[in-house]
Design an enzyme around this catalytic site. Structure first.
Site, PDB file in Angstrom:
ATOM      1  N   ASN A 393       0.822  -1.209   0.000  1.00 14.69           N
ATOM      2  CA  ASN A 393       0.000   0.000   0.000  1.00 14.69           C
ATOM      3  C   ASN A 393       0.854   1.256   0.000  1.00 14.69           C
ATOM      4  OD1 ASN A 393      -1.955   1.938   0.350  1.00 14.69           O
ATOM      5  ND2 ASN A 393      -3.141   0.758   1.809  1.00 14.69           N
ATOM      6  N   ASP A 394       1.398   1.608   1.158  1.00 17.44           N
ATOM      7  CA  ASP A 394       2.124   2.876   1.247  1.00 17.44           C
ATOM      8  C   ASP A 394       3.322   2.943   0.293  1.00 17.44           C
ATOM      9  OD1 ASP A 394       0.332   3.638   3.159  1.00 17.44           O
ATOM     10  OD2 ASP A 394       1.586   3.031   4.845  1.00 17.44           O
ATOM     11  N   VAL A 395       3.946   1.805   0.022  1.00 15.66           N
ATOM     12  CA  VAL A 395       5.162   1.817  -0.801  1.00 15.66           C
ATOM     13  C   VAL A 395       4.863   2.055  -2.283  1.00 15.66           C
ATOM     14  CG1 VAL A 395       6.429   0.327   0.776  1.00 15.66           C
ATOM     15  CG2 VAL A 395       5.204  -0.692  -1.141  1.00 15.66           C
ATOM     16  N   ALA A 434       0.065   3.669   7.407  1.00 16.99           N
ATOM     17  CA  ALA A 434       0.309   5.040   7.834  1.00 16.99           C
ATOM     18  C   ALA A 434      -1.005   5.790   8.006  1.00 16.99           C
ATOM     19  CB  ALA A 434       1.214   5.751   6.839  1.00 16.99           C
TER      20      ALA A 434
END
Lengths: 467, 104
Positions: A393-395, A434
């Site tokens: 997700n965040d990456v 996050a």
């Protein structure tokens, strides 16, 4: 040559074996033999020590050694690859605990009236107790978080940083007191042990799940430094050398993890990213305004994959949770059979520890030359037909590039959005760790395939076969 | 500062530098085995535990007990660490036939 000299030369050989062993980890073709070399070094060091101590108390030592070897051996065989982060975490803790106990026992031995504690061994004892104690209790908390025994979310309270600093200062102050002023005050020493253990807990408890790669690396480093401190305590060089090698290794990994998140170590340790507030207040609104989400059926996604020229898989922690790695490899095999070029893009902080994704995919028999680090593959996305994001997700959030208000801003990401099509496998529209909404999901090129990652991939396999 | 301590400090610092040099070159592919393998090496404190337990002959039982616990903890770390690293490393395989896959 005296036995003492011979023993020390053997320790030197053991230290050299550790260094050679670590050096051989530089390539997957030599790594396994490197690990064997390091293990041989350890065996040599243990045998020499037993000879040097004339096998005193060997019955008790044997009991301890057998219990330890059994627990270690059985858990090493039984552990699932997805559970590797907590495994390494708890092993770290035992190493730190052993070092702390060495320092503590030496303190008690020096209490006897015939012996005196020199200032330098006193200082080593206090440092060994502190670092070892923090490693032990900190690792236990990390283990509990990763194993799901306690919430993975950060637990925070006011004045957290001040409390931790106060604890550290208290240990150092009390330590100086028992070394320099009231030598061998056992009560104060017990307080020091207690404070060190508390400090380990309060340092790790505010750190959230996705920051675990940093914590595990840092604890790894601590366990090495604790062993080195124990080496100063018992005046044994092989402990100092081995301990500092590990200390250096952990520091390097910690640094790589921090760079991978574009955050400072202090920010990871005290930032408590991933609190509920950030998700709720910060960017959910912005995400909702960003556009609509496009669903895709497994049939259509399977078709797109089957007729692609090239596919890059982007795995994340979600793949580990769903145990989808075997299904992913099966899908890759089907696609390769149809002439599709397949590779995997691995972000440095994907998963819960450094290299987590690589191990899972290797377990699923993915050849390691199909696994690429972020820097080696990022330029290839623009020539790729489909990027398949599996539980990451965040990456892959493009906001990290341009949205200065995003907590992810500045973090290096995989350029998934540059490929021709994007298929995201995701359980639901929940925000990433996050707590940040991912604008990739609203991208016009993105198709969302909702459901359990393993089920979705299995469906894709049959659709791609049929296509 | 006593000479023994000074020597040990030299060894500590030089070994740290050696560690940095050797480990910086380990590729991210192998970071998990690096971690568990180096973790096993940090179980070297079992040596300290052996020394302490052996020296505790005839002394307080508390030291003996602590020593034995330390030996057990160190051995968990050593045996478990090396075995699990080996288990991981044997999974890393290269592609059998060079072909369509991999990087352009």
């Amino acid at each position: 040559m005296s036995f003492f000299t011979l023993a020390n030369l053997s320790y030197l050989v053991a230290a050299a074996l550790f260094i050679f062993g670590l050096k051989r980890l530089q390539s997957p073709t030599t790594a396994r033999s490197g690990n064997v070399m390091a293990a041989a070094g350890m065996a040599l060091a243990i045998i020499v020590t037993l000879l040097e101590t004339d096998f005193a108390n060997w019955q008790l030592i044997l009991v301890g050694a057998i219990i330890g070897a059994l627990i270690g051996g059985v858990s090493a065989q039984a552990v699932q690859m997805t559970a590797m982060p907590q495994m390494v975490g708890i092993f770290n803790g035992f190493g730190g605990g052993a070092s702390a106990l060495v320092a503590i026992s030496e303190f008690m031995r020096l209490l006897s009236p015939q012996l005196t504690m020199s200032n330098d061994s006193g200082v080593s004892i206090i440092l060994g107790t502190l670092i070892g104690g923090v490693t032990f209790s900190g690792s236990m908390v990390a283990f509990a978080k990763l194993q799901g025994l306690m919430t993975g979310a950060p637990i925070t309270w006011p004045l957290q940083k001040s409390l931790n600093s106060a604890l550290l200062l208290a240990v150092l102050a009390l330590g100086s007191y028992v070394v320099f002023f009231d030598q061998g005050n056992l009560t104060v020493f017990y307080v020091i042990i207690g404070l060190a253990l508390v400090l380990g807990v309060t340092s790790v408890i505010p750190i959230g799940g996705a920051d675990m790669p940093v914590v595990i690396s840092l604890l790894n480093s601590y366990s090495g430094l604790a062993a080195a401190a124990a080496g100063f305590v018992v005046d044994n060089r092989v402990l100092i050398i081995a301990g500092s090698l590990v200390g250096a290794s952990g520091l390097i990994l910690t640094n790589i993890m921090c760079v991978g998140m574009n955050r400072s170590l202090a920010n990871v340790l005290f930032g408590a990213v991933g609190t509920a507030d950030v998700g709720a207040g910060g960017s959910v609104g912005a995400g909702a305004a960003a556009g609509t989400v496009r669903d895709v059926s497994a049939e259509e996604a399977g078709m797109i994959l089957a007729y692609a020229n090239s596919v890059i898989f982007v795995p994340g922690y979600g793949m580990a949770v769903a145990q989808a790695q075997h299904a992913v490899r099966e899908l890759a095999d089907v696609l390769k059979g149809r002439g599709v070029r397949v590779s995997y893009a691995i972000h440095p902080v994907a998963g819960r520890m450094p290299g987590h994704m690589n191990v899972l995919l290797a377990e699923a028999n993915v050849p390691y030359d199909e696994l690429f680090d972020m820097d080696d593959i990022n330029d290839d996305f623009k020539n790729t037909t489909v990027a398949v994001v599996i539980g990451a997700n965040d990456v892959v959030n493009p906001a990290a590039r341009h949205d200065t208000t995003s907590p992810l801003y500045g973090m290096p990401i995989l350029n998934v959005d540059e490929s021709e099509h994007i298929i995201v496998l995701k359980r639901s529209m929940r925000a990433g760790f996050a707590g940040v909404e991912n604008e990739l999901f609203f991208h016009p090129k993105t198709m969302m395939l909702f459901g359990d990652a393993k089920n979705s991939v299995t469906k894709l396999v049959s659709e791609a076969k049929a296509a | 500062m006593p000479e023994g301590l000074l020597n040990n400090l030299y060894i500590f610092v030089l070994a740290m530098f050696t560690g940095f040099e050797v480990i910086t070159k380990v590729p991210p592919l192998l970071h998990t085995p690096l971690m568990s393998g180096s973790n096993a090496i940090s179980g070297i404190s079992v040596i300290g535990a052996l020394v302490i337990t052996a020296a505790a002959a005839g002394e307080s039982t508390l030291i003996l007990v602590l020593g034995v616990i330390a030996v057990a903890m160190g051995m968990i770390n050593v045996v478990g660490g090396f075995l699990v690293t080996d288990r991981m490393l044997q999974m890393f395989k290269k592609k059998e036939t060079p072909g369509q896959t991999a990087k352009p």
